[in-house]
Design a protein around this motif. Structure first.
Motif, PDB file in Angstrom:
ATOM      1  N   SER A 145       7.375  -3.894  -6.965  1.00  0.00           N
ATOM      2  CA  SER A 145       6.642  -4.670  -6.060  1.00  0.00           C
ATOM      3  C   SER A 145       5.549  -4.880  -6.775  1.00  0.00           C
ATOM      4  O   SER A 145       5.138  -4.965  -7.984  1.00  0.00           O
ATOM      5  N   VAL A 186      -1.375  -3.326   1.329  1.00  0.00           N
ATOM      6  CA  VAL A 186      -0.839  -3.312  -0.247  1.00  0.00           C
ATOM      7  C   VAL A 186      -2.326  -2.240  -0.454  1.00  0.00           C
ATOM      8  O   VAL A 186      -3.060  -2.388  -0.478  1.00  0.00           O
ATOM      9  N   ASN A 229       2.207  -6.444  -7.249  1.00  0.00           N
ATOM     10  CA  ASN A 229       0.952  -6.110  -6.012  1.00  0.00           C
ATOM     11  C   ASN A 229      -0.177  -6.698  -7.676  1.00  0.00           C
ATOM     12  O   ASN A 229      -1.731  -6.126  -6.486  1.00  0.00           O
ATOM     13  N   SER A 266       3.100   0.427  -1.221  1.00  0.00           N
ATOM     14  CA  SER A 266       2.992  -0.807   0.807  1.00  0.00           C
ATOM     15  C   SER A 266       4.112  -0.721   1.440  1.00  0.00           C
ATOM     16  O   SER A 266       5.103   0.134   1.536  1.00  0.00           O
ATOM     17  N   PRO A 268       6.066 -10.390   1.413  1.00  0.00           N
ATOM     18  CA  PRO A 268       5.864  -9.512   1.315  1.00  0.00           C
ATOM     19  C   PRO A 268       7.270  -9.634   0.507  1.00  0.00           C
ATOM     20  O   PRO A 268       8.364 -10.587   0.065  1.00  0.00           O
ATOM     21  N   ASP A 309       5.510  -2.222   5.797  1.00  0.00           N
ATOM     22  CA  ASP A 309       5.647  -3.387   6.019  1.00  0.00           C
ATOM     23  C   ASP A 309       6.617  -3.344   7.224  1.00  0.00           C
ATOM     24  O   ASP A 309       7.182  -3.176   6.973  1.00  0.00           O
TER      25      ASP A 309
END
Length: 949
Positions: A26, A696, A28, A708, A59, A710
């Protein structure tokens, strides 16, 4: 030698992006001031604002190039099957319906359908099919640098279709050198071979860069008969669930339905004594002939040219060409005279020389095996070209970035069908016939039908000669075309400085014109083909849109608030539509406004919170509006038929009789009615909202780790929902809604001829759940480096309802056969790298499903089934009198290893489903007896060699 174009990004930004591209993690990363004078601004999926950092309120998960290569997948579709949020309703080459599939692959997120998932290529819209979805098989996997999956409603940012999320396919850039890539593999059962070869050429000279990729791939078929689970229409039931239209025929005589006694098949003419009541032994197993996996050949050309005219002005051209040939195969045509639509009202004459019953047969059936299996060859040609300019300028001591682009694409699907039946010739062949000079002829001596060959289906396969097959068999040709012309202009930059930072913005306009035309074969459109009747149609949709987006820094450098930003976006859309409804030209229009607000709150260096609230919408596609009526035969009871008439109220009976239904009801010969499903020009956009909230966490005390989580909730009002033939009949006659009576066509004797069906803005959709990602990368002194990644999605609620009902929570129930709704989906991958060796172990998990059971309890006792198929018989209800069947969870294991060779080459070998785990038996999918969420039995191996120069 391969090298990358010079990149002025600061190291921290470059590292974050490279990490995402290589490891599939991801995005981030945190942007910080490193004292660099000029920082390149980039656009991250989910926002149009080009910024120096790569974090945002939405996200986004990325699958990088190394993760793609280590997976051993052959196309984008296989890659996206591993995405936890994908429900696989389009990502499969399984032939799991009666008409097969054409090899197209589309993606659906969160069980909301492929037409509610927007697919972009390099941040721009690609050529879509008539339904609005993108066939991602047109994009060669060799050109893909990474794939970003935005799991958030993004209609305000990207426009229509981005309800469940956005898939952004990022292509390679800044490549220099020559690279050859060859992959071979197959199913471990020895079939399903695949080959792929490609060459990539990149050059950077002065201010011009060029990238060219040419690739060719070939995938062989897998037949359903070559796997135990799919060799029968329902696994472990050899005969009972086979087709009634078999090689011994089924004939509606004055003595009832009869079939040829298998022991009587042989040379000579048959008599009525050779036939017996129709039974299980006369059924036909159609499954083995079907393709389990659709074969295809693909040829792709992709070119990208960038030229820097000056420091402030650049030009670009991207070109994609894809040629794909796919073949689908299903069992030979079943003659269904008297059992299907009006084109099948073909009586078998008592005056035929082969008719042993001495009476006209109003209905009969036979499997035309001597003609051969139905084969459809699809030839796709697609091109898409995008050109434009981009640059930056200074105004009022501020920098602004702009781009203007124009795209044009066209796709044509030419389909050639073999081994179908010409119904006009069939009508001639089963009419009166006679023998003259020892030769069978159609018609009468006074009215001979030239060239006609009388048909014999009363002697099994033995009596059906090649000459008969040639006369009634035919080949069809048809074409479907789609086109797109897109224009876009965007600008972004900083407007003014606030105490917490600069207020950034983006704005732009778009104009899109999509066209679609469907030209069925002339016999199909005339209702003279065994292939389902379909009306020709064409349509055009023009969208004009304008959008804005702001990112407002609110607070910074405070205790508990290292940085707080609020983002706001809005889009204004106008659609104009024109097309054919039948033979009549019709226009329509609608508009929409969508807004989105989000925030990112970096509590401190390690922790960031994020959330969004967004309006979402989807404009009805050209197909939704203007699709021609396509024929189907669902199981439906006419409320006015002889079995239902007496159960209705007096008012309902009166409404039936007002439509020529006789007192006591009309005859319905079978449990199926003819349905024509097409477009509805009165449709309006689907509208709803999306909420996401998550965090995150990148702990400074554990280097290389991030996580993370969500939460999401999607609500959709006025969703498109198809009212089937049963709904139309009920609304007209039982509920007395005259708006739906015009969809029902009856014959003079009151029998239902056709029910026209379509979609309406009637449904409500709710989806709620959680996504999570975790990554951990670390190095050791003596044992190399390790990278681990866990991704998952949990569906807490899935509700789909019409006007008057609501479906309860998922509760592990399958709500739609074509869209497998699972509680959990997830993957876990571990990669170990030691010097030039890299090994990846992957695990793919899908949770269990509980489905309704359609198999009576005594099937095993009666010898019909070879094993019990419903493992929860005790869980009965009014809707499930036979109980339920529990389809267990599945975990697949994949293994691959690569080694860098000293001559600028690498070799990679691997296996998917290395333990060859079979899918659990399911009862609800048509044919195959397993859901498309599961792998084809057998597992696969692959080997790749890559040579750089």
């Amino acid at each position: 030698m391969i090298k990358n174009e010079k990149n002025p990004r600061p190291l921290f930004v470059y590292s974050a992006i490279a990490m995402a591209m290589m490891g599939g993690v991801s995005v981030n990363a945190v942007a910080q001031d490193e004292g660099v004078e000029k920082v390149e601004r980039i656009e991250v999926t989910g926002s149009r604002i080009k910024r120096a950092d790569v974090e945002g309120a939405s996200p986004v998960t990325s699958i990088g190039r190394v993760a793609i290569e280590s997976s051993g997948v052959q196309n984008i579709g296989e890659l996206l099957q591993t995405v936890a949020q994908a429900d696989l309703s389009g990502l499969t080459q399984l032939t799991n319906n009666t008409n097969g599939n054409d090899g197209s692959q589309t993606i659906s997120l969160r069980n909301l359908g492929d037409n509610r998932t927007l697919v972009l290529v390099d941040g721009r819209r690609f050529l879509a099919l008539g339904g609005g979805q993108v066939d991602i098989s047109q994009i060669p996997i060799a050109i893909v640098e990474r794939v970003d999956i935005l799991t958030d409603g993004a209609s305000a940012v990207y426009g229509s279709d981005a309800i469940s999320g956005v898939v952004n396919i990022i292509t390679k850039n800044g490549f220099e050198g020559v690279s050859l890539d060859v992959t071979v593999g197959a199913n471990l059962e020895g079939d399903g071979e695949h080959k792929q070869a490609g060459i990539s050429i990149g050059t950077i000279k002065d201010k011009t860069s060029l990238f060219l990729n040419i690739s060719k791939s070939e995938e062989k078929e897998i037949s359903a008969g070559d796997r135990d689970i799919s060799q029968y229409p329902v696994a472990h039931i050899p005969a009972e669930r086979g087709s009634a239209f078999g090689l011994f025929g089924i004939f509606n005589t004055s003595d009832g339905f009869v079939s040829l006694n298998p022991d009587r098949e042989g040379p000579g003419l048959r008599t009525a004594a050779d036939f017996e009541p129709f039974g299980t032994k006369h059924r036909y197993n159609f499954a083995p002939t079907n393709y389990l996996k659709t074969p295809s050949d693909r040829f792709n050309v992709f070119a990208k040219v960038n030229h820097e005219f000056s420091d402030e002005l650049r030009g670009f051209i991207d070109f994609t060409y894809n040629q794909r040939k796919s073949v689908t195969q299903i069992a030979a045509v079943p003659l269904t005279a008297g059992f299907a639509g009006p084109q099948w009202e073909i009586p078998f004459s008592k005056d035929s020389i082969y008719n042993p019953f001495g009476e006209d047969l109003s209905s009969f059936g036979f499997r035309t095996l001597p003609i051969g299996p139905r084969t459809s060859i699809q030839d796709y040609d697609t091109y898409f070209i995008t050109g434009g300019f981009e640059g930056e300028f200074e105004f009022a001591d501020r920098s602004f970035i702009w781009d203007v682009s124009m795209s044009r694409g066209d796709s044509s699907r030419n389909e050639h069908g073999e081994n179908f039946v010409n119904l006009q010739n069939l009508r001639n062949a089963v009419g009166p016939s006679f023998i003259e000079g020892g030769i069978a002829q159609c018609g009468t001596p006074d009215n001979v039908i030239a060239g006609c060959v009388p048909l014999n289906i009363f002697n099994g396969e033995t009596g059906f000669t090649e000459e008969m097959a040639r006369y009634i068999g035919y080949e069809f040709n048809e074409q479907v075309r789609t086109g797109a012309t897109n224009f876009a202009a965007n600008i972004s930059g900083d407007l003014f400085e606030l105490p917490a930072g600069w207020l950034a913005f983006a704005a732009g306009v778009e104009r899109r014109v999509n066209t679609f035309s469907d030209s069925p074969d002339s016999l199909v459109a005339a209702g003279l083909s065994s292939n389902n009747f379909r009306e020709p149609t064409s349509g055009k949709q023009t969208a004009e849109e304008a959008y804005f987006e702001f990112v407002v820094p609110v607070l910074a450098d405070l205790p508990g608030v290292e940085r707080l930003e609020v983002s706001v976006a809005g889009r204004f859309s106008d659609f104009e539509n024109s097309g054919l409804v039948g033979t009549q030209s019709v226009d329509s229009d609608f508009d929409n406004e969508s807004f989105k607000v989000g925030f990112t709150w970096r509590v401190y260096e390690d922790l960031m919170l994020r959330g969004n609230y967004a309006d979402t919408f989807r404009a009805p596609s050209i197909n939704n509006l203007f699709a021609g009526g396509g024929e189907g035969f669902p199981s439906v009871q006419d409320p006015c038929n002889t079995t239902q008439f007496g159960l209705q109220s007096a008012a309902t009976q009166a409404r039936c009789m007002a439509d020529n239904v006789p007192s006591g009801g009309s005859i319905q010969p079978t449990g199926q009615l003819r349905e024509l499903n097409g477009g509805n020009v009165n449709l309006q956009p689907e509208e709803g909202n999306t909420v996401t909230f998550g965090f995150v966490y990148n702990p400074s005390w554990l280097e290389g780790f991030d996580i993370s989580v969500d939460y999401y909730k999607i609500e959709l009002e006025e969703a498109l929902s198809t009212l089937d033939a049963g709904d139309m009949l009920t609304r007209c006659y039982v509920q007395n809604d005259e708006n739906f009576c015009g969809f029902v066509e009856r014959r003079e004797d009151g029998r239902v001829e056709t029910v026209r069906t379509s979609q309406f803005n009637l449904a409500q959709l709710e989806v709620e759940g959680y996504d999570f990602n975790a990554n951990y990368r670390f190095d050791t002194h003596d044992f190399g480096s390790f990278a681990m990644r866990l991704t998952g999605s949990y569906t807490d609620k899935y509700r789909f309802a019409g006007e008057d009902e609501r479906i309860s929570d998922v509760d592990n129930q399958v709500a739609a056969i074509d869209s497998d709704i699972l509680r959990w989906r997830g993957t876990f991958n571990t990669t170990w790298t030691y010097n030039d060796l890299s090994v990846t172990w992957g695990m793919r998990y899908t949770s269990d499903i509980t489905e309704s059971c359609s198999i009576p309890e005594d099937f095993v006792e009666r010898g019909i089934a070879t094993r019990e198929l419903c493992n929860q018989r005790g869980r009965t209800s009014e809707d499930n009198p036979n109980g339920l069947n529990h389809v267990g969870s599945v975990t697949y294991h994949d293994l691959s290893a690569s080694y860098a060779l000293p001559w600028q080459a690498s070799v990679r070998v691997g296996m998917r489903n290395i333990f060859r785990k079979d899918p659990p038996v399911a009862l609800n999918p048509f044919a195959n007896s397993f859901y498309s969420v599961h792998d084809i039995p057998g597992g696969t191996w692959f080997m790749n060699y890559k040579q750089d120069f």
